[in-house]
Design an enzyme around this catalytic site. Structure first.
Site, PDB file in Angstrom:
ATOM      1  N   GLY A 178       0.817  -1.050  -0.050  1.00  0.00           N
ATOM      2  CA  GLY A 178       0.052  -0.122  -0.169  1.00  0.00           C
ATOM      3  C   GLY A 178       1.014   1.310  -0.225  1.00  0.00           C
ATOM      4  N   GLU A 232      -2.041  -3.311  -6.379  1.00  0.00           N
ATOM      5  CA  GLU A 232      -3.005  -2.185  -6.925  1.00  0.00           C
ATOM      6  C   GLU A 232      -2.249  -1.001  -7.402  1.00  0.00           C
ATOM      7  OE1 GLU A 232      -6.422  -1.027  -4.547  1.00  0.00           O
ATOM      8  OE2 GLU A 232      -5.596   1.226  -4.563  1.00  0.00           O
TER       9      GLU A 232
END
Length: 448
Positions: free
Chosen positions: A220, A245
């Site tokens: 993250g 992501e």
């Protein structure tokens, strides 16, 4: 078909592009580094003539010109898929709003929603010899945006890295309505990570030993995941994979240290897969035309089925605070908006389903409250009123602070409360025990 002739026919000025926007329109600004610049400036001049123009975008890396007009709330709304500091300030001005959604759902939302999308405008690479404009490091949901939009305006930027992928990472000249050649500004950059704090390093030293050779990584954003990435780059780990992501600078450091081969990935063997990237120029240079890196739509990168298909998946994210029930908040401070749901829950669930996988939620045990002038615990009896539950108590796997790393999966309420209090700051443990007793989730026989 002569693509250059088609290009010439569709070329227009930023002002001509802005003139296509009407009152009541929904306008998509792309995402992150793809946010338009030249058309945004032209629209800011036109916007005072309009009303109820609704923009969509997310993760702004600079303040758009449309935010800087007089009384923007009288003319527009900004509807964000994932908020940062710029958008948080705009909330207070009454024209910025968050659109709560799991990031992985965005492409489907665009394709199936009855809501209109009148115009999409975003930055791209120059057209290639086959007539395609590449989305750069933000494949994300832009393919679906282009399918839905009634009109597509691309703003060409020669500084945009060409990011390879294989699916939904470009739009063809035949699909676009207009082409604007901007002033080629530098791609938006995030500040390079500063030196890791003592707390960050302590957490990193607890997490990295739990990562096996051949693991597949998701990191993250934030100081703590960056510190963990830096420690991975300095470790003896080998044959790591990437399926994430957000692509961040830490992955470049890990790759250049020779730790990433992707040799053991069950999907996309040998490739580093990501939905979007934002970082320093070092990162953009690394992604540019790099066949090892795969820019993919977010409904693939963040799909729990994709994540869980990769063995030894390691997901590392952070949170604002957590309560004694194991509910993690990564989005707000009470009712004050900080971020968005993003894909954290997808990776928490997917990593646990992966064979040998682990999901880590990392946070410092305390923070300094500037309003009260006191040190406060990030571990609370219950989350503050209005706080958003990003990860439910049933889904958390590992929780890590500078005082330890505990596996919360499957624990009873009293076991979970005990484990969480064990990694709280020592100064707050007795108080947390008292509160746990009031909540009937504490066994006195098991006091710390």
């Amino acid at each position: 078909m002569d693509f250059m002739e088609m290009y010439a026919q569709k070329k227009m000025t930023a002002e001509q592009a802005a003139s296509l926007v009407k009152s009541g329109d929904w306008v998509d600004y792309g995402w992150c580094v793809n946010t338009p610049v030249a058309v945004d400036a032209a629209l800011a001049k036109r916007l005072p003539e309009l009303e109820n123009v609704n923009f969509r975008g997310g993760i702004l890396m600079w303040v758009p010109e449309i935010f800087q007009i007089d009384d923007p709330a009288a003319h527009m709304t900004w509807n964000s898929w994932h908020m940062g500091g710029i958008e948080r300030k705009a909330i207070a001005q009454g024209f910025s709003f968050y659109s709560p959604i799991r990031y992985s759902e965005l492409p489907r939302y665009y394709r199936e929603s009855p809501d209109p999308l009148d115009i999409a405008v975003f930055q791209v690479t120059p057209m290639d010899e086959h007539g395609y404009f590449n989305f750069g490091p933000s494949t994300s949901h832009l393919g679906a945006v282009c399918e839905k939009a009634r009109k597509i305006i691309v703003e060409v930027n020669t500084n945009m890295p060409r990011c390879l992928g294989g699916m939904e990472n470009c739009v063809h000249v035949s699909q676009v309505t207009g082409i604007v050649e901007g002033d080629n500004p530098p791609i938006g950059q995030m500040a390079a990570a500063g030196p890791a704090s003592e707390v960050d390093l302590k957490v990193a030293n607890l997490v990295v030993p739990q990562i096996p050779d051949g693991a597949c990584l998701q990191l993250g954003i934030g100081g703590m995941p960056n510190a963990i990435g830096s420690l991975i780059a300095q470790s003896d780990l080998k044959d790591l994979g990437v399926h994430t992501e957000m692509y961040v600078d830490a992955f470049v450091d890990i790759a250049k240290a020779g730790k990433i081969t992707g040799a053991h990935k069950q999907l996309d063997k040998g490739r580093q897969v990501y939905a979007f990237g934002a970082g320093t120029q070092k990162m953009y240079d690394y992604l540019n035309n790099n066949p090892e890196c795969m820019s993919a739509p977010v409904d693939y990168t963040n799909d729990i089925r994709s994540i869980s298909a990769l063995d030894n998946f390691i997901s590392i994210n952070n949170a604002v605070d957590i309560d004694l029930f194991g509910q993690a908040n990564a989005e707000s401070a009470g009712v004050k908006h900080i971020s968005g749901a993003g894909g954290q829950l997808d990776f928490v669930l997917g990593a646990y389903l992966s064979k040998g996988g682990k999901s880590f939620i990392c946070l410092s045990s305390t923070f300094f409250n500037k309003k009260t002038g006191q040190l406060e615990s990030r571990i609370r009896p219950t989350l503050e009123s209005g706080s958003i539950i990003t990860d439910t108590r049933a889904n958390l796997h590992y929780l890590c602070t500078e005082y330890g790393c505990v596996n919360l999966k499957g624990l009873t309420t009293w076991e979970k409360a005990e484990a969480i209090i064990n990694v709280a700051h020592p100064d707050f443990r007795e108080e947390l025990i008292k509160e746990a007793e009031k909540l009937h989730i504490w066994r006195r026989s098991n006091k710390i």
